[in-house]
Design a protein around this motif. Sequence first.
Motif, PDB file in Angstrom:
ATOM      1  N   LEU A  43       0.828  -1.204   0.000  1.00 38.22           N
ATOM      2  CA  LEU A  43       0.000   0.000   0.000  1.00 38.22           C
ATOM      3  C   LEU A  43       0.864   1.257   0.000  1.00 38.22           C
ATOM      4  N   ALA A  44       1.993   1.196   0.698  1.00 39.66           N
ATOM      5  CA  ALA A  44       2.914   2.331   0.705  1.00 39.66           C
ATOM      6  C   ALA A  44       3.506   2.550  -0.685  1.00 39.66           C
ATOM      7  N   VAL A  45       3.863   1.465  -1.353  1.00 39.19           N
ATOM      8  CA  VAL A  45       4.405   1.572  -2.721  1.00 39.19           C
ATOM      9  C   VAL A  45       3.378   2.208  -3.642  1.00 39.19           C
ATOM     10  N   VAL A  46       2.153   1.755  -3.553  1.00 36.06           N
ATOM     11  CA  VAL A  46       1.095   2.289  -4.419  1.00 36.06           C
ATOM     12  C   VAL A  46       0.844   3.763  -4.123  1.00 36.06           C
ATOM     13  N   ALA A  47       0.815   4.131  -2.858  1.00 39.47           N
ATOM     14  CA  ALA A  47       0.567   5.532  -2.509  1.00 39.47           C
ATOM     15  C   ALA A  47       1.636   6.448  -3.094  1.00 39.47           C
ATOM     16  N   VAL A  48       2.894   6.065  -2.953  1.00 36.69           N
ATOM     17  CA  VAL A  48       3.979   6.890  -3.498  1.00 36.69           C
ATOM     18  C   VAL A  48       3.932   6.892  -5.020  1.00 36.69           C
ATOM     19  N   ALA A  49       3.648   5.746  -5.625  1.00 40.23           N
ATOM     20  CA  ALA A  49       3.588   5.681  -7.086  1.00 40.23           C
ATOM     21  C   ALA A  49       2.453   6.541  -7.638  1.00 40.23           C
ATOM     22  N   LEU A  51       1.246   9.209  -6.266  1.00 41.95           N
ATOM     23  CA  LEU A  51       1.576  10.617  -6.056  1.00 41.95           C
ATOM     24  C   LEU A  51       2.762  11.088  -6.896  1.00 41.95           C
ATOM     25  N   GLU A  52       3.766  10.243  -7.077  1.00 37.45           N
ATOM     26  CA  GLU A  52       5.015  10.667  -7.707  1.00 37.45           C
ATOM     27  C   GLU A  52       5.193  10.209  -9.151  1.00 37.45           C
ATOM     28  N   GLY A  53       4.451   9.200  -9.605  1.00 40.97           N
ATOM     29  CA  GLY A  53       4.588   8.727 -10.972  1.00 40.97           C
ATOM     30  C   GLY A  53       5.312   7.403 -11.073  1.00 40.97           C
ATOM     31  N   SER A  54       5.493   6.955 -12.304  1.00 37.62           N
ATOM     32  CA  SER A  54       5.979   5.597 -12.543  1.00 37.62           C
ATOM     33  C   SER A  54       7.456   5.394 -12.209  1.00 37.62           C
ATOM     34  N   MET A  88       5.919   0.840 -10.761  1.00 40.14           N
ATOM     35  CA  MET A  88       5.958   1.383 -12.119  1.00 40.14           C
ATOM     36  C   MET A  88       4.577   1.351 -12.771  1.00 40.14           C
ATOM     37  N   LEU A  89       3.888   0.211 -12.653  1.00 42.66           N
ATOM     38  CA  LEU A  89       2.571   0.087 -13.289  1.00 42.66           C
ATOM     39  C   LEU A  89       1.530   0.997 -12.649  1.00 42.66           C
ATOM     40  N   THR A  90       1.492   1.031 -11.321  1.00 41.43           N
ATOM     41  CA  THR A  90       0.492   1.886 -10.677  1.00 41.43           C
ATOM     42  C   THR A  90       0.794   3.363 -10.894  1.00 41.43           C
ATOM     43  N   GLY A  91       2.072   3.708 -10.939  1.00 39.55           N
ATOM     44  CA  GLY A  91       2.433   5.089 -11.241  1.00 39.55           C
ATOM     45  C   GLY A  91       1.998   5.485 -12.641  1.00 39.55           C
ATOM     46  N   SER A  92       2.182   4.569 -13.594  1.00 38.91           N
ATOM     47  CA  SER A  92       1.767   4.840 -14.973  1.00 38.91           C
ATOM     48  C   SER A  92       0.255   4.937 -15.093  1.00 38.91           C
ATOM     49  N   VAL A 160       3.475  13.943   3.129  1.00 36.63           N
ATOM     50  CA  VAL A 160       4.882  14.043   2.715  1.00 36.63           C
ATOM     51  C   VAL A 160       4.968  14.663   1.330  1.00 36.63           C
ATOM     52  N   PHE A 161       4.108  14.215   0.417  1.00 38.18           N
ATOM     53  CA  PHE A 161       4.115  14.736  -0.941  1.00 38.18           C
ATOM     54  C   PHE A 161       3.849  16.240  -0.965  1.00 38.18           C
ATOM     55  N   ARG A 162       2.899  16.681  -0.180  1.00 35.71           N
ATOM     56  CA  ARG A 162       2.593  18.123  -0.136  1.00 35.71           C
ATOM     57  C   ARG A 162       3.749  18.922   0.443  1.00 35.71           C
ATOM     58  N   ARG A 163       4.479  18.297   1.338  1.00 34.46           N
ATOM     59  CA  ARG A 163       5.592  18.980   1.985  1.00 34.46           C
ATOM     60  C   ARG A 163       6.838  19.007   1.102  1.00 34.46           C
ATOM     61  N   VAL A 164       7.213  17.879   0.510  1.00 31.87           N
ATOM     62  CA  VAL A 164       8.487  17.797  -0.220  1.00 31.87           C
ATOM     63  C   VAL A 164       8.374  17.158  -1.592  1.00 31.87           C
ATOM     64  N   GLY A 165       7.213  16.701  -1.986  1.00 30.23           N
ATOM     65  CA  GLY A 165       7.101  15.928  -3.207  1.00 30.23           C
ATOM     66  C   GLY A 165       6.912  16.756  -4.463  1.00 30.23           C
ATOM     67  N   GLY A 166       6.754  16.009  -5.545  1.00 26.12           N
ATOM     68  CA  GLY A 166       6.457  16.617  -6.830  1.00 26.12           C
ATOM     69  C   GLY A 166       7.523  17.577  -7.314  1.00 26.12           C
ATOM     70  N   THR A 167       7.082  18.690  -7.802  1.00 32.06           N
ATOM     71  CA  THR A 167       8.007  19.684  -8.348  1.00 32.06           C
ATOM     72  C   THR A 167       8.267  20.810  -7.366  1.00 32.06           C
ATOM     73  N   LYS A 168       7.943  20.594  -6.114  1.00 30.19           N
ATOM     74  CA  LYS A 168       8.137  21.622  -5.100  1.00 30.19           C
ATOM     75  C   LYS A 168       9.624  21.983  -5.000  1.00 30.19           C
ATOM     76  N   LEU A 169       9.905  23.241  -4.989  1.00 26.41           N
ATOM     77  CA  LEU A 169      11.292  23.711  -4.871  1.00 26.41           C
ATOM     78  C   LEU A 169      11.566  24.078  -3.412  1.00 26.41           C
TER      79      LEU A 169
END
Length: 170
Positions: A43-49, A51-54, A88-92, A160-169
């Motif tokens: 479930l942790a793998v899927v959540a990160v995938a 939010l962050e992509g493949s 990879m698959l869930t991120g895609s 975590v994603f809102r704090r440090v994830g994605g394209t956040k600078l």
Amino acid sequence: MTRRDQIHKWFVYALALIPVWLLDEFVLNRIPLFGVIPMLLPLAVVAVAVLEGSVAGAGFGMAVGLLWELAYPGGSGILVFGMALAGMLTGSIAQYALSQSFVSCLLCSAGVLCMIDGARTLRYLFVQAETLDVLLRVAASEIVVSLCFTPFIYLLFRMVFRRVGGTKLA
């Protein structure tokens, strides 16, 4: 994002994985819920995938698969590859077909858990000659109980994603 930002981001994701792993390894493993032990690491793998992509999902999945193999001895190493593939698959799927939402995470989590329990069911069916109805009943119960933890795990990694994830600078 700079290299330092990337290292910081994945360090925070690793820190967020620690309570999930501790709950999975030391609490739920010893206190079965409704006769089954839920799986939280997929479930942790899927959540990160989701939010962050493949690509990030595959890398995080590989790390979680390695942790899973080391925490539960007796594995064949297939979990490292399996979790990387799941990430990879869930991120895609989340990136191109669904969205970065809880519903996407829930659907992808159900798919990954079905694949894991399907593979386990086939292995036990042929290796230990168990009856199919018993194996499917246990697998279905394990999937349902595991999915009950999806909101908590998704919210943890979403924070975590809102704090440090994605394209956040920085």
